[in-house]
Design a protein around this motif. Sequence first.
Motif, PDB file in Angstrom:
ATOM      1  N   LEU A  11      90.208  71.739  35.338  1.00 48.68           N
ATOM      2  CA  LEU A  11      90.303  71.946  33.901  1.00 48.68           C
ATOM      3  C   LEU A  11      91.176  73.160  33.640  1.00 48.68           C
ATOM      4  O   LEU A  11      90.868  74.264  34.096  1.00 48.68           O
ATOM      5  CB  LEU A  11      88.909  72.146  33.303  1.00 48.68           C
ATOM      6  CG  LEU A  11      88.832  72.523  31.828  1.00 48.68           C
ATOM      7  CD1 LEU A  11      89.439  71.420  30.964  1.00 48.68           C
ATOM      8  CD2 LEU A  11      87.390  72.786  31.429  1.00 48.68           C
ATOM      9  N   VAL A  12      92.266  72.965  32.898  1.00 53.36           N
ATOM     10  CA  VAL A  12      93.206  74.036  32.596  1.00 53.36           C
ATOM     11  C   VAL A  12      93.592  73.989  31.126  1.00 53.36           C
ATOM     12  O   VAL A  12      93.303  73.024  30.415  1.00 53.36           O
ATOM     13  CB  VAL A  12      94.482  73.948  33.462  1.00 53.36           C
ATOM     14  CG1 VAL A  12      94.137  74.085  34.942  1.00 53.36           C
ATOM     15  CG2 VAL A  12      95.219  72.644  33.198  1.00 53.36           C
ATOM     16  N   GLN A  13      94.259  75.035  30.672  1.00 54.16           N
ATOM     17  CA  GLN A  13      94.758  75.098  29.307  1.00 54.16           C
ATOM     18  C   GLN A  13      96.210  74.646  29.240  1.00 54.16           C
ATOM     19  O   GLN A  13      96.936  74.696  30.237  1.00 54.16           O
ATOM     20  CB  GLN A  13      94.639  76.518  28.753  1.00 54.16           C
ATOM     21  CG  GLN A  13      93.215  77.015  28.601  1.00 54.16           C
ATOM     22  CD  GLN A  13      93.146  78.409  28.001  1.00 54.16           C
ATOM     23  OE1 GLN A  13      94.157  79.108  27.915  1.00 54.16           O
ATOM     24  NE2 GLN A  13      91.964  78.814  27.585  1.00 54.16           N
ATOM     25  N   ALA A  14      96.637  74.201  28.082  1.00 58.14           N
ATOM     26  CA  ALA A  14      98.025  73.809  27.886  1.00 58.14           C
ATOM     27  C   ALA A  14      98.954  74.944  28.299  1.00 58.14           C
ATOM     28  O   ALA A  14      98.715  76.111  27.982  1.00 58.14           O
ATOM     29  CB  ALA A  14      98.270  73.420  26.435  1.00 58.14           C
ATOM     30  N   GLY A  15     100.016  74.592  29.021  1.00 58.19           N
ATOM     31  CA  GLY A  15     100.961  75.566  29.522  1.00 58.19           C
ATOM     32  C   GLY A  15     100.679  76.040  30.932  1.00 58.19           C
ATOM     33  O   GLY A  15     101.551  76.649  31.560  1.00 58.19           O
ATOM     34  N   ASP A  16      99.486  75.775  31.435  1.00 56.15           N
ATOM     35  CA  ASP A  16      99.123  76.175  32.792  1.00 56.15           C
ATOM     36  C   ASP A  16      99.761  75.261  33.833  1.00 56.15           C
ATOM     37  O   ASP A  16     100.390  74.252  33.499  1.00 56.15           O
ATOM     38  CB  ASP A  16      97.607  76.159  32.955  1.00 56.15           C
ATOM     39  CG  ASP A  16      96.924  77.330  32.293  1.00 56.15           C
ATOM     40  OD1 ASP A  16      97.625  78.237  31.803  1.00 56.15           O
ATOM     41  OD2 ASP A  16      95.679  77.339  32.260  1.00 56.15           O
ATOM     42  N   SER A  17      99.567  75.616  35.092  1.00 54.71           N
ATOM     43  CA  SER A  17     100.095  74.853  36.212  1.00 54.71           C
ATOM     44  C   SER A  17      98.985  74.458  37.170  1.00 54.71           C
ATOM     45  O   SER A  17      97.962  75.141  37.278  1.00 54.71           O
ATOM     46  CB  SER A  17     101.140  75.671  36.975  1.00 54.71           C
ATOM     47  OG  SER A  17     102.257  75.973  36.165  1.00 54.71           O
ATOM     48  N   ASP A  88      98.797  65.062  29.487  1.00 56.47           N
ATOM     49  CA  ASP A  88      98.787  64.904  30.937  1.00 56.47           C
ATOM     50  C   ASP A  88      97.385  64.668  31.477  1.00 56.47           C
ATOM     51  O   ASP A  88      97.224  64.399  32.673  1.00 56.47           O
ATOM     52  CB  ASP A  88      99.381  66.142  31.619  1.00 56.47           C
ATOM     53  CG  ASP A  88     100.854  66.337  31.311  1.00 56.47           C
ATOM     54  OD1 ASP A  88     101.608  65.335  31.318  1.00 56.47           O
ATOM     55  OD2 ASP A  88     101.255  67.486  31.071  1.00 56.47           O
ATOM     56  N   THR A  89      96.372  64.790  30.634  1.00 54.11           N
ATOM     57  CA  THR A  89      94.999  64.576  31.062  1.00 54.11           C
ATOM     58  C   THR A  89      94.816  63.160  31.588  1.00 54.11           C
ATOM     59  O   THR A  89      95.118  62.184  30.896  1.00 54.11           O
ATOM     60  CB  THR A  89      94.031  64.831  29.903  1.00 54.11           C
ATOM     61  OG1 THR A  89      94.100  66.212  29.522  1.00 54.11           O
ATOM     62  CG2 THR A  89      92.600  64.498  30.301  1.00 54.11           C
ATOM     63  N   ALA A  90      94.331  63.038  32.816  1.00 53.25           N
ATOM     64  CA  ALA A  90      94.163  61.738  33.453  1.00 53.25           C
ATOM     65  C   ALA A  90      93.549  61.942  34.834  1.00 53.25           C
ATOM     66  O   ALA A  90      93.458  63.064  35.334  1.00 53.25           O
ATOM     67  CB  ALA A  90      95.505  61.017  33.593  1.00 53.25           C
ATOM     68  N   VAL A  91      93.148  60.835  35.443  1.00 51.89           N
ATOM     69  CA  VAL A  91      92.841  60.832  36.862  1.00 51.89           C
ATOM     70  C   VAL A  91      94.140  60.554  37.601  1.00 51.89           C
ATOM     71  O   VAL A  91      94.831  59.576  37.306  1.00 51.89           O
ATOM     72  CB  VAL A  91      91.779  59.777  37.224  1.00 51.89           C
ATOM     73  CG1 VAL A  91      91.533  59.755  38.731  1.00 51.89           C
ATOM     74  CG2 VAL A  91      90.479  60.065  36.487  1.00 51.89           C
ATOM     75  N   TYR A  92      94.476  61.401  38.545  1.00 52.82           N
ATOM     76  CA  TYR A  92      95.711  61.272  39.298  1.00 52.82           C
ATOM     77  C   TYR A  92      95.427  60.679  40.665  1.00 52.82           C
ATOM     78  O   TYR A  92      94.530  61.133  41.379  1.00 52.82           O
ATOM     79  CB  TYR A  92      96.397  62.634  39.438  1.00 52.82           C
ATOM     80  CG  TYR A  92      97.092  63.069  38.177  1.00 52.82           C
ATOM     81  CD1 TYR A  92      98.482  63.076  38.085  1.00 52.82           C
ATOM     82  CD2 TYR A  92      96.358  63.459  37.061  1.00 52.82           C
ATOM     83  CE1 TYR A  92      99.112  63.460  36.917  1.00 52.82           C
ATOM     84  CE2 TYR A  92      96.987  63.836  35.888  1.00 52.82           C
ATOM     85  CZ  TYR A  92      98.361  63.838  35.820  1.00 52.82           C
ATOM     86  OH  TYR A  92      98.998  64.213  34.662  1.00 52.82           O
ATOM     87  N   TYR A  93      96.204  59.665  41.035  1.00 55.84           N
ATOM     88  CA  TYR A  93      96.024  58.940  42.286  1.00 55.84           C
ATOM     89  C   TYR A  93      97.259  59.056  43.167  1.00 55.84           C
ATOM     90  O   TYR A  93      98.387  58.972  42.685  1.00 55.84           O
ATOM     91  CB  TYR A  93      95.775  57.454  42.026  1.00 55.84           C
ATOM     92  CG  TYR A  93      94.525  57.147  41.240  1.00 55.84           C
ATOM     93  CD1 TYR A  93      93.324  56.917  41.889  1.00 55.84           C
ATOM     94  CD2 TYR A  93      94.557  57.082  39.853  1.00 55.84           C
ATOM     95  CE1 TYR A  93      92.175  56.627  41.171  1.00 55.84           C
ATOM     96  CE2 TYR A  93      93.415  56.797  39.126  1.00 55.84           C
ATOM     97  CZ  TYR A  93      92.227  56.566  39.790  1.00 55.84           C
ATOM     98  OH  TYR A  93      91.093  56.275  39.082  1.00 55.84           O
ATOM     99  N   GLN A 115      91.228  58.172  46.165  1.00 51.61           N
ATOM    100  CA  GLN A 115      90.102  58.037  45.237  1.00 51.61           C
ATOM    101  C   GLN A 115      90.371  58.651  43.871  1.00 51.61           C
ATOM    102  O   GLN A 115      89.633  58.385  42.924  1.00 51.61           O
ATOM    103  CB  GLN A 115      88.842  58.667  45.847  1.00 51.61           C
ATOM    104  CG  GLN A 115      88.706  60.172  45.657  1.00 51.61           C
ATOM    105  CD  GLN A 115      89.712  60.994  46.447  1.00 51.61           C
ATOM    106  OE1 GLN A 115      90.295  60.510  47.410  1.00 51.61           O
ATOM    107  NE2 GLN A 115      89.906  62.246  46.032  1.00 51.61           N
ATOM    108  N   GLY A 116      91.394  59.467  43.765  1.00 51.17           N
ATOM    109  CA  GLY A 116      91.753  60.092  42.509  1.00 51.17           C
ATOM    110  C   GLY A 116      91.182  61.486  42.347  1.00 51.17           C
ATOM    111  O   GLY A 116      90.144  61.820  42.907  1.00 51.17           O
ATOM    112  N   THR A 117      91.874  62.309  41.570  1.00 54.24           N
ATOM    113  CA  THR A 117      91.402  63.643  41.227  1.00 54.24           C
ATOM    114  C   THR A 117      91.639  63.877  39.741  1.00 54.24           C
ATOM    115  O   THR A 117      92.705  63.554  39.213  1.00 54.24           O
ATOM    116  CB  THR A 117      92.095  64.725  42.089  1.00 54.24           C
ATOM    117  OG1 THR A 117      91.520  66.008  41.821  1.00 54.24           O
ATOM    118  CG2 THR A 117      93.595  64.773  41.842  1.00 54.24           C
ATOM    119  N   GLN A 118      90.635  64.416  39.056  1.00 52.51           N
ATOM    120  CA  GLN A 118      90.684  64.562  37.606  1.00 52.51           C
ATOM    121  C   GLN A 118      91.473  65.797  37.202  1.00 52.51           C
ATOM    122  O   GLN A 118      91.228  66.899  37.701  1.00 52.51           O
ATOM    123  CB  GLN A 118      89.266  64.654  37.034  1.00 52.51           C
ATOM    124  CG  GLN A 118      89.211  64.894  35.528  1.00 52.51           C
ATOM    125  CD  GLN A 118      89.629  63.685  34.728  1.00 52.51           C
ATOM    126  OE1 GLN A 118      89.180  62.573  35.001  1.00 52.51           O
ATOM    127  NE2 GLN A 118      90.499  63.896  33.738  1.00 52.51           N
TER     128      GLN A 118
END
Length: 123
Positions: A11-17, A88-93, A115-118
């Motif tokens: 969980l990050v804020q907009a503009g973060d990396s 960009d919020t999503a599960v990344y596979y 399995q994906g990472t949120q």
Amino acid sequence: QVQLVESGGGLVQAGDSLRLSCEASGNTFGSYIVAWFRQSPGKEREFVAGIKGGSTYYADSVKGRFSIFRDRTISAIYLQMNSLRPEDTAVYYCAAGRPNTSTVATTGAYYYWGQGTQVTVSS
């Protein structure tokens, strides 16, 4: 047979990396193209970025912000995500397969999936 495990989401804020990792076990990536896809609730899984040798591929929505690269000392692929946005919020596979240039962004062209990472980006 290749098994893929993603990590690095959060969980990050907009503009973060964030930097996502995809580690392989069982076999090497070999001649596979390795790619990142993402899926948000109620939407189809979409291509984000891919890499094969010295060639990289990016979705238009992430060009200039995301970068895919590999560590040649280990069997791992990374996705560096900068200037993150709420969309960009999503599960990344992580995925591996043997698509041609025309099908690199097609989910059906990939054989193996992690399995994906949120990743969640707040405004």
